[in-house]
Design a protein around this motif. Sequence first.
Motif, PDB file in Angstrom:
ATOM      1  N   LYS A  83       0.839  -1.197   0.000  1.00 50.23           N
ATOM      2  CA  LYS A  83       0.000   0.000   0.000  1.00 50.23           C
ATOM      3  C   LYS A  83       0.874   1.246   0.000  1.00 50.23           C
ATOM      4  N   VAL A  84       0.334   2.304  -0.585  1.00 48.83           N
ATOM      5  CA  VAL A  84       1.019   3.593  -0.612  1.00 48.83           C
ATOM      6  C   VAL A  84       0.106   4.619   0.036  1.00 48.83           C
ATOM      7  N   LYS A  85       0.596   5.289   1.066  1.00 52.20           N
ATOM      8  CA  LYS A  85      -0.152   6.394   1.652  1.00 52.20           C
ATOM      9  C   LYS A  85       0.545   7.689   1.273  1.00 52.20           C
ATOM     10  N   ILE A  86      -0.217   8.597   0.702  1.00 57.26           N
ATOM     11  CA  ILE A  86       0.316   9.846   0.170  1.00 57.26           C
ATOM     12  C   ILE A  86       0.176  10.925   1.238  1.00 57.26           C
ATOM     13  N   PHE A  87       1.290  11.490   1.663  1.00 58.89           N
ATOM     14  CA  PHE A  87       1.270  12.529   2.693  1.00 58.89           C
ATOM     15  C   PHE A  87       1.569  13.920   2.130  1.00 58.89           C
ATOM     16  N   GLY A  88       2.095  13.992   0.910  1.00 55.30           N
ATOM     17  CA  GLY A  88       2.400  15.284   0.307  1.00 55.30           C
ATOM     18  C   GLY A  88       2.345  15.199  -1.202  1.00 55.30           C
ATOM     19  N   ILE A  89       1.749  16.195  -1.830  1.00 55.71           N
ATOM     20  CA  ILE A  89       1.483  16.141  -3.274  1.00 55.71           C
ATOM     21  C   ILE A  89       1.865  17.436  -4.000  1.00 55.71           C
ATOM     22  N   ARG A  90       2.319  18.416  -3.263  1.00 52.36           N
ATOM     23  CA  ARG A  90       2.519  19.746  -3.842  1.00 52.36           C
ATOM     24  C   ARG A  90       3.962  19.904  -4.305  1.00 52.36           C
ATOM     25  N   GLY A  91       4.173  20.636  -5.391  1.00 48.61           N
ATOM     26  CA  GLY A  91       5.505  20.943  -5.868  1.00 48.61           C
ATOM     27  C   GLY A  91       5.922  22.340  -5.454  1.00 48.61           C
ATOM     28  N   SER A  92       7.225  22.574  -5.404  1.00 44.28           N
ATOM     29  CA  SER A  92       7.851  23.883  -5.194  1.00 44.28           C
ATOM     30  C   SER A  92       7.779  24.386  -3.757  1.00 44.28           C
ATOM     31  N   MET A  93       6.579  24.462  -3.206  1.00 46.71           N
ATOM     32  CA  MET A  93       6.450  24.871  -1.806  1.00 46.71           C
ATOM     33  C   MET A  93       5.079  24.483  -1.286  1.00 46.71           C
ATOM     34  N   SER A  94       4.977  24.347   0.022  1.00 42.97           N
ATOM     35  CA  SER A  94       3.698  23.992   0.633  1.00 42.97           C
ATOM     36  C   SER A  94       2.765  25.195   0.602  1.00 42.97           C
ATOM     37  N   VAL A  95       1.474  24.930   0.553  1.00 47.11           N
ATOM     38  CA  VAL A  95       0.478  25.992   0.479  1.00 47.11           C
ATOM     39  C   VAL A  95      -0.707  25.663   1.380  1.00 47.11           C
ATOM     40  N   SER A  96      -1.463  26.700   1.718  1.00 47.05           N
ATOM     41  CA  SER A  96      -2.686  26.520   2.486  1.00 47.05           C
ATOM     42  C   SER A  96      -3.632  27.659   2.155  1.00 47.05           C
ATOM     43  N   SER A  97      -4.800  27.298   1.652  1.00 49.05           N
ATOM     44  CA  SER A  97      -5.820  28.303   1.362  1.00 49.05           C
ATOM     45  C   SER A  97      -7.164  27.611   1.224  1.00 49.05           C
ATOM     46  N   PRO A  98      -8.261  28.374   1.273  1.00 50.32           N
ATOM     47  CA  PRO A  98      -9.583  27.761   1.088  1.00 50.32           C
ATOM     48  C   PRO A  98      -9.759  27.129  -0.284  1.00 50.32           C
ATOM     49  N   GLU A  99      -8.851  27.440  -1.229  1.00 44.56           N
ATOM     50  CA  GLU A  99      -8.991  26.922  -2.591  1.00 44.56           C
ATOM     51  C   GLU A  99      -8.212  25.635  -2.825  1.00 44.56           C
ATOM     52  N   ASN A 100      -7.525  25.115  -1.805  1.00 42.21           N
ATOM     53  CA  ASN A 100      -6.842  23.835  -2.009  1.00 42.21           C
ATOM     54  C   ASN A 100      -7.006  22.902  -0.814  1.00 42.21           C
ATOM     55  N   VAL A 101      -8.243  22.812  -0.336  1.00 45.39           N
ATOM     56  CA  VAL A 101      -8.518  21.934   0.803  1.00 45.39           C
ATOM     57  C   VAL A 101      -8.777  20.490   0.373  1.00 45.39           C
ATOM     58  N   VAL A 102      -9.199  20.279  -0.869  1.00 47.34           N
ATOM     59  CA  VAL A 102      -9.520  18.924  -1.330  1.00 47.34           C
ATOM     60  C   VAL A 102      -8.245  18.105  -1.521  1.00 47.34           C
ATOM     61  N   TYR A 103      -7.267  18.688  -2.204  1.00 49.61           N
ATOM     62  CA  TYR A 103      -6.044  17.947  -2.523  1.00 49.61           C
ATOM     63  C   TYR A 103      -4.913  18.210  -1.536  1.00 49.61           C
ATOM     64  N   GLY A 104      -4.989  19.300  -0.806  1.00 47.98           N
ATOM     65  CA  GLY A 104      -4.014  19.557   0.240  1.00 47.98           C
ATOM     66  C   GLY A 104      -2.812  20.341  -0.231  1.00 47.98           C
ATOM     67  N   GLY A 105      -1.939  20.666   0.734  1.00 45.47           N
ATOM     68  CA  GLY A 105      -0.836  21.550   0.428  1.00 45.47           C
ATOM     69  C   GLY A 105       0.535  21.080   0.862  1.00 45.47           C
ATOM     70  N   ASN A 106       0.644  19.887   1.453  1.00 49.19           N
ATOM     71  CA  ASN A 106       1.953  19.383   1.846  1.00 49.19           C
ATOM     72  C   ASN A 106       2.815  19.081   0.626  1.00 49.19           C
ATOM     73  N   THR A 107       4.125  19.309   0.755  1.00 52.57           N
ATOM     74  CA  THR A 107       5.025  18.935  -0.333  1.00 52.57           C
ATOM     75  C   THR A 107       5.385  17.442  -0.227  1.00 52.57           C
ATOM     76  N   THR A 108       6.037  16.952  -1.259  1.00 54.43           N
ATOM     77  CA  THR A 108       6.112  15.532  -1.586  1.00 54.43           C
ATOM     78  C   THR A 108       6.597  14.630  -0.458  1.00 54.43           C
ATOM     79  N   CYS A 109       5.797  13.594  -0.183  1.00 55.79           N
ATOM     80  CA  CYS A 109       6.165  12.557   0.783  1.00 55.79           C
ATOM     81  C   CYS A 109       5.162  11.406   0.675  1.00 55.79           C
ATOM     82  N   LEU A 110       5.676  10.176   0.626  1.00 52.32           N
ATOM     83  CA  LEU A 110       4.834   8.986   0.571  1.00 52.32           C
ATOM     84  C   LEU A 110       5.313   7.990   1.622  1.00 52.32           C
ATOM     85  N   GLN A 111       4.419   7.112   2.060  1.00 51.95           N
ATOM     86  CA  GLN A 111       4.811   5.983   2.897  1.00 51.95           C
ATOM     87  C   GLN A 111       4.442   4.690   2.190  1.00 51.95           C
ATOM     88  N   ILE A 112       5.396   3.761   2.142  1.00 51.82           N
ATOM     89  CA  ILE A 112       5.184   2.456   1.537  1.00 51.82           C
ATOM     90  C   ILE A 112       4.971   1.445   2.652  1.00 51.82           C
TER      91      ILE A 112
END
Length: 325
Positions: A8-37
């Motif tokens: 299984k792969v759990k996705i903890f971060g999906i954003r490129g360049s820098m982390s973000v937080s705003s009302p317009e990106n609550v569905v996909y999130g703002g953490n930068t890249t990180c996965l757990q296998i």
Amino acid sequence: MQRRTIMKVKIFGIRGSMSVSSPENVVYGGNTTCLQISSSCIPSGVALAVDAGTGLLPLSMGAVKAGLKKLVVLMTHWHHDHTQGITMAPHTFMGDEVVLYGPEDHGIGPKEVMEQLMKEPFFPVNYKKVKNRFTCKPMDNIGTEVIIIHPKHGIHKIQISEYHKAVSEGEKGRVCNGRCLLSECLVVLMYRTTHPEQTISYRFIEMPTQKTFVFLTDHECTAAFPTDLVNHVKNADVLIVDGQYSKVRYDSATAGFGHATPEYCAQLAHKCNVKTFGITHHDPFATDSDVEMRLEEAKAELVKLGSSIKAESIFACACYQEVEV
């Protein structure tokens, strides 16, 4: 006998360049890249991560709470958005050990990166205070080494020639000086992506189940598909791939930045007979609706190609999403 479970792969971060937080990106999130296998091939007490973006904070915290006191991180490369979480991850200060694998580039490998990240005046805790917790494993000549993970015998680097020899020997094939049956291992193969500085894509093969996951982030669109890339990706059960830019933006402004388009992702997945794929490394300026547009662009390209990959098998990666391989 150890119970076999599907990777299984759990996705903890999906954003490129820098982390973000705003009302317009609550569905996909703002953490930068990180996965757990997760896999039954991983030794007890070990958390296996890919990249150390800001998503490493919740990954590390959850792992510590679950009793996984050893953290192993496979780094794709050393750009800031992929290292931002390592300085604050709980394992850095309270775990048993952090094992950091990553490319050696311009004479700089995991150890040198940590010395720079945790250095005054950029960070209040000097690396010298925590370096006893770290084991640094530099990798050069990407594609010549294989990482072998065995539930009892741990994690090792071997030469790819040793891996191929074991494969040719079938069920009796052994690696790591004969200690590990290859059929019991999680095998991690590597491919150098098209990106500024040395960057690694990882292919995970869970040998007991033959399930395969490929993580291909920070990879530029290529004019064609090199044989080595196709071999690295082909027949993956799950591919997570960088699709940061729309084709319009890529063609007009961002070609050469080291990232791809949803159309390219779809073409690669189709070419390599991938079962399902997710688009990641979302642009920091991308809203939830923008990410959904990138997803629709990938689906439209698959229709154009007449691909057998079904629309419901494609997804845009979101923070805290779990994918069964």
